[in-house]
Scaffold this motif. Structure first.
Motif, PDB file in Angstrom:
ATOM      1  N   GLY A   1     -12.156  10.555   6.002  1.00 49.59           N
ATOM      2  CA  GLY A   1     -11.095  10.881   5.057  1.00 49.59           C
ATOM      3  C   GLY A   1      -9.690  10.545   5.505  1.00 49.59           C
ATOM      4  N   LYS A   2      -9.529   9.601   6.419  1.00 49.14           N
ATOM      5  CA  LYS A   2      -8.176   9.275   6.898  1.00 49.14           C
ATOM      6  C   LYS A   2      -7.332   8.636   5.791  1.00 49.14           C
ATOM      7  CE  LYS A   2      -9.927   6.912  10.369  1.00 49.14           C
ATOM      8  NZ  LYS A   2     -11.334   7.367  10.356  1.00 49.14           N
ATOM      9  N   THR A   3      -7.894   7.660   5.103  1.00 50.81           N
ATOM     10  CA  THR A   3      -7.153   6.993   4.027  1.00 50.81           C
ATOM     11  C   THR A   3      -6.902   7.946   2.868  1.00 50.81           C
ATOM     12  OG1 THR A   3      -8.159   4.873   4.636  1.00 50.81           O
ATOM     13  CG2 THR A   3      -7.168   5.036   2.455  1.00 50.81           C
ATOM     14  N   LEU A   4      -7.900   8.738   2.501  1.00 50.66           N
ATOM     15  CA  LEU A   4      -7.747   9.712   1.416  1.00 50.66           C
ATOM     16  C   LEU A   4      -6.649  10.711   1.745  1.00 50.66           C
ATOM     17  CD1 LEU A   4      -8.773  10.881  -1.272  1.00 50.66           C
ATOM     18  CD2 LEU A   4     -10.392  12.255   0.050  1.00 50.66           C
ATOM     19  N   LEU A   5      -6.581  11.128   2.989  1.00 47.69           N
ATOM     20  CA  LEU A   5      -5.561  12.092   3.404  1.00 47.69           C
ATOM     21  C   LEU A   5      -4.164  11.493   3.279  1.00 47.69           C
ATOM     22  CD1 LEU A   5      -5.089  14.900   4.579  1.00 47.69           C
ATOM     23  CD2 LEU A   5      -5.377  13.930   6.860  1.00 47.69           C
TER      24      LEU A   5
ATOM     25  N   LYS B   1      -3.762  -3.190   5.461  1.00 42.77           N
ATOM     26  CA  LYS B   1      -4.834  -3.331   6.452  1.00 42.77           C
ATOM     27  C   LYS B   1      -4.385  -4.325   7.510  1.00 42.77           C
ATOM     28  CE  LYS B   1      -8.868  -2.007   3.728  1.00 42.77           C
ATOM     29  NZ  LYS B   1      -9.169  -0.844   4.564  1.00 42.77           N
ATOM     30  N   GLY B   2      -4.559  -3.957   8.758  1.00 43.07           N
ATOM     31  CA  GLY B   2      -4.070  -4.779   9.860  1.00 43.07           C
ATOM     32  C   GLY B   2      -4.430  -6.246   9.775  1.00 43.07           C
ATOM     33  N   PRO B   3      -5.712  -6.616   9.567  1.00 41.48           N
ATOM     34  CA  PRO B   3      -6.088  -8.037   9.594  1.00 41.48           C
ATOM     35  C   PRO B   3      -5.407  -8.889   8.532  1.00 41.48           C
ATOM     36  CG  PRO B   3      -8.027  -6.640   9.838  1.00 41.48           C
ATOM     37  CD  PRO B   3      -6.882  -5.730   9.488  1.00 41.48           C
ATOM     38  N   GLU B   4      -4.972  -8.299   7.415  1.00 42.90           N
ATOM     39  CA  GLU B   4      -4.393  -9.116   6.351  1.00 42.90           C
ATOM     40  C   GLU B   4      -2.997  -9.646   6.702  1.00 42.90           C
ATOM     41  OE1 GLU B   4      -2.459  -5.760   3.368  1.00 42.90           O
ATOM     42  OE2 GLU B   4      -4.589  -6.230   3.225  1.00 42.90           O
ATOM     43  N   LEU B   5      -2.387  -9.128   7.769  1.00 38.57           N
ATOM     44  CA  LEU B   5      -1.072  -9.605   8.178  1.00 38.57           C
ATOM     45  C   LEU B   5      -1.147 -10.756   9.177  1.00 38.57           C
ATOM     46  CD1 LEU B   5       0.893  -6.258   8.664  1.00 38.57           C
ATOM     47  CD2 LEU B   5       0.792  -7.721   6.653  1.00 38.57           C
ATOM     48  N   ILE B   6      -2.324 -10.990   9.740  1.00 33.31           N
ATOM     49  CA  ILE B   6      -2.482 -12.019  10.773  1.00 33.31           C
ATOM     50  C   ILE B   6      -2.679 -13.378  10.116  1.00 33.31           C
ATOM     51  CG2 ILE B   6      -3.852 -12.761  12.741  1.00 33.31           C
ATOM     52  CD1 ILE B   6      -4.572  -9.844  13.214  1.00 33.31           C
ATOM     53  N   ASN B   7      -1.857 -14.345  10.555  1.00 29.96           N
ATOM     54  CA  ASN B   7      -1.875 -15.687   9.971  1.00 29.96           C
ATOM     55  C   ASN B   7      -2.010 -16.731  11.069  1.00 29.96           C
ATOM     56  OD1 ASN B   7      -0.557 -18.277   8.778  1.00 29.96           O
ATOM     57  ND2 ASN B   7      -0.801 -16.941   6.994  1.00 29.96           N
ATOM     58  N   MET B   8      -2.640 -17.853  10.742  1.00 29.40           N
ATOM     59  CA  MET B   8      -2.910 -18.885  11.741  1.00 29.40           C
ATOM     60  C   MET B   8      -1.659 -19.675  12.141  1.00 29.40           C
ATOM     61  SD  MET B   8      -4.794 -21.731   9.315  1.00 29.40           S
ATOM     62  CE  MET B   8      -4.842 -22.973  10.592  1.00 29.40           C
TER      63      MET B   8
ATOM     64  N   ASP C   1      -3.846   0.795   7.912  1.00 29.70           N
ATOM     65  CA  ASP C   1      -5.253   1.071   8.190  1.00 29.70           C
ATOM     66  C   ASP C   1      -5.750   0.053   9.221  1.00 29.70           C
ATOM     67  OD1 ASP C   1      -7.613   2.372   8.039  1.00 29.70           O
ATOM     68  OD2 ASP C   1      -8.097   1.787   5.982  1.00 29.70           O
ATOM     69  N   GLU C   2      -6.705   0.485  10.052  1.00 29.14           N
ATOM     70  CA  GLU C   2      -7.252  -0.369  11.115  1.00 29.14           C
ATOM     71  C   GLU C   2      -6.115  -0.931  11.981  1.00 29.14           C
ATOM     72  OE1 GLU C   2      -9.888  -3.309   9.504  1.00 29.14           O
ATOM     73  OE2 GLU C   2     -10.560  -1.980   7.911  1.00 29.14           O
ATOM     74  N   VAL C   3      -5.209  -0.052  12.394  1.00 26.46           N
ATOM     75  CA  VAL C   3      -4.033  -0.499  13.129  1.00 26.46           C
ATOM     76  C   VAL C   3      -4.396  -1.068  14.493  1.00 26.46           C
ATOM     77  CG1 VAL C   3      -3.515   1.697  14.282  1.00 26.46           C
ATOM     78  CG2 VAL C   3      -1.640   0.177  13.626  1.00 26.46           C
ATOM     79  N   ASP C   4      -5.576  -0.750  15.019  1.00 24.32           N
ATOM     80  CA  ASP C   4      -5.977  -1.302  16.322  1.00 24.32           C
ATOM     81  C   ASP C   4      -6.124  -2.819  16.281  1.00 24.32           C
ATOM     82  OD1 ASP C   4      -9.288  -1.580  15.856  1.00 24.32           O
ATOM     83  OD2 ASP C   4      -8.291  -0.001  14.733  1.00 24.32           O
ATOM     84  N   SER C   5      -6.423  -3.391  15.091  1.00 25.25           N
ATOM     85  CA  SER C   5      -6.521  -4.852  14.978  1.00 25.25           C
ATOM     86  C   SER C   5      -5.145  -5.501  14.885  1.00 25.25           C
ATOM     87  CB  SER C   5      -7.336  -5.235  13.737  1.00 25.25           C
ATOM     88  OG  SER C   5      -6.692  -4.785  12.556  1.00 25.25           O
TER      89      SER C   5
ATOM     90  N   LEU D   1       2.534   6.038   8.534  1.00 25.63           N
ATOM     91  CA  LEU D   1       1.257   6.630   8.933  1.00 25.63           C
ATOM     92  C   LEU D   1       0.319   5.487   9.318  1.00 25.63           C
ATOM     93  CD1 LEU D   1       0.654   9.318   6.130  1.00 25.63           C
ATOM     94  CD2 LEU D   1       1.576   9.682   8.417  1.00 25.63           C
ATOM     95  N   ALA D   2      -0.592   5.767  10.213  1.00 25.87           N
ATOM     96  CA  ALA D   2      -1.561   4.750  10.630  1.00 25.87           C
ATOM     97  C   ALA D   2      -2.906   5.423  10.882  1.00 25.87           C
ATOM     98  CB  ALA D   2      -1.083   4.020  11.891  1.00 25.87           C
TER      99      ALA D   2
END
Length: 505
Positions: free
Chosen positions: A293-297, A313-320, A347-351, A399-400
């Motif tokens: 429930g992290k995102t719901l919270l 979401k973390g991965p969507e910011l990464i570009n080649m 979300d998924e800030v570790d990536s 928040l993350a």
């Protein structure tokens, strides 16, 4: 912005009436910066109308050329056109998207900059120049080329109007949305809280949608129609509106986590006087197993505090491409500042922010992303002048969430950044599991024989919130299949204990 720009332009006009020499001494070149769709061009055109100044508009593409000579030629023609139209009076040459000017193959061309400089500073005897040059940029001045910045000695930064009511009055004053103006329910209603983070330009789009919806369904409820337009528009922009039926009741259990998040967000909003004491405001990092429930919270607390919600979401910011990932991070924070007050949730800030030096990418891309992320967090969490004055309309809360806090760079956890670690785990007690089951089924038609205590006793003790919610959904699907097979009308369908038993056993 209207008052500041109006006074500046009026001073140019008065100087021109006295002498052309004094006009040039004031250096009539203004840079207007601010996020996209915030009303930069609209504001300039409106003030030009108030001061009765003619305007020539040149977009960034109109000044673009494939060679430096072509750009130089277009710049010269733009100023010549403006001179011919304005002489002997004064007028405005509005150059939009000035941040794109002069680039050839990704590099700022010196010859193009010199051409612009020559036209801006031309004040030779006999020169007919009577131009106030205004450039607009959706990129902040700190990110623009220094050679371009030096050509615009005056800068005005736009951050948008303070609240939704002011934005609506700005829009209504231009008579751009008559159906909204005639709807007292919409203007005075609670719905205006949901558009507190929109620019005037965005609100105009919203009102045009409302006009179309009103034409298609003139007999419907005005406020519901406007609410629907708000939600659809914000979702297209990647911003979650405050959802009226999302509250703490939708988040079962997690009492400690709720209180921690409220202390991070609601406390500064309710007690802004503490910001004046120099208190450094940080964010919160939620961690725990998947499906708890992290995102719901995060969504619930944004709705509870009537704040906009931006989920990234973390991965969507990464570009080649080199430098593009860092630009994406800057763009996300710039977007959050433009729609403040809001909650920005990573979300998924570790990536996105792994511990530096351990990733093994040869180009050091992730290390640069982490550094950019930290710089934006520091700028976000510093106590601003607006907060010092008790103005909370520009506040952005960070928040993350992550399943692996051990992989996050330690610098993110220092005080002033994500200094609150909030554990969001599976329910540990019987009461917590019952609360989750009740929250997940709150909007569903339940039969009177549904006993949550009995239902909980048949659920796995290690079940997470996602697993318990899945049980509710599968029971609802069972009830739907049974209703279809028996020919029962949808409005008479009820989920009973037999449906739950068919899922659990």
């Amino acid at each position: 912005m209207n008052d500041e720009l109006c006074q500046l332009l009026y001073s140019f006009v008065r100087a021109h009436e006295i002498s052309r020499r004094k006009f040039h001494l004031l250096q009539p070149a203004v840079l207007v910066t601010g996020p996209k769709r915030i009303g930069k061009v609209r504001g300039v055109l409106r003030i030009a109308g108030l001061l009765d100044l003619p305007v020539v508009v040149k977009t960034g593409t109109a000044l673009y050329g494939e060679t430096a000579g072509a750009i130089e030629n277009r710049v010269d023609r733009a100023f010549l056109e403006a001179n011919d139209r304005f002489y002997p009076n004064v007028g405005i040459l509005l150059m939009t998207d000035i941040n794109r000017f002069g680039y050839l193959e990704g590099t700022l061309n010196t010859r193009a900059i010199l051409a612009l400089k020559r036209n801006l500073t031309s004040s030779a005897p006999g020169d007919r120049s009577s131009i106030i040059t205004i450039g607009t940029s959706s990129t902040s001045s700190a990110e623009l080329s220094s050679s371009l910045i030096r050509l615009f000695p005056h800068e005005i930064k736009l951050t948008g109007l303070a609240d939704a009511e002011a934005k609506l009055q700005e829009l209504l004053s231009q008579s751009l949305c008559p159906s909204v103006a005639s709807s007292k329910t919409v203007v005075d209603g609670e719905i205006m809280r949901n558009v507190n983070n929109l620019s005037v330009s965005s609100l105009e789009d919203l009102c045009i949608r409302y006009d179309v919806a009103s034409t298609q369904s003139p007999d419907g409820d005005a406020e519901e129609r406007f609410q629907s337009c708000v939600k659809s528009w914000l979702q297209e922009q990647g911003i979650k509106a405050k959802v009226s039926d999302l509250s703490w009741a939708d988040v079962g259990g997690l009492a400690n986590a709720k209180q921690e998040i409220l202390d991070t967000i609601q406390f500064p909003l309710k007690h802004p006087e503490f910001a004046r004491s120099g208190l450094r405001r940080g964010g919160a990092l939620m961690h725990g197993p998947p499906g708890c429930g992290k995102t719901l919270l995060a969504r619930a607390v944004a709705a509870q505090c009537s704040l906009g919600f931006i989920s990234v979401k973390g991965p969507e910011l990464i570009n080649m491409y080199v430098g593009q990932s860092e630009a994406n991070v800057r763009a996300v924070f710039e977007k959050a500042r433009s729609v403040a007050p809001c909650v920005i949730f990573f979300d998924e800030v570790d990536s996105l922010a792994p511990a530096r030096g351990r990733t093994g990418d040869s180009g050091g891309v992730l290390d640069r992303i982490v550094s950019q992320f930290l710089a934006e967090l520091d700028a976000l969490n510093d106590v601003s002048e607006a907060e010092d004055n008790g103005d909370q309309s520009k506040v952005v809360f960070a928040l993350a969430a992550t399943n692996r806090p051990d992989l996050v760079d330690p610098s993110f956890l220092r005080p002033g950044r994500f200094d609150r670690l909030v554990y969001v785990g599976p329910p540990e007690t019987k009461d917590q599991r019952i609360q989750i089951l009740k929250a997940a089924s709150r909007s569903l038609p339940l039969a009177p024989d549904v006993d949550f205590t009995e239902l909980e006793s048949n659920c796995p003790t290690e079940a997470t919130g996602a697993v318990l919610s899945s049980i509710i959904k599968r029971a609802a699907h069972s009830a739907i299949r049974r209703s279809i097979q028996t020919g029962l009308p949808p409005e008479q369908m009820k989920i009973d204990m037999q449906d739950f038993k068919s899922v659990l056993f």
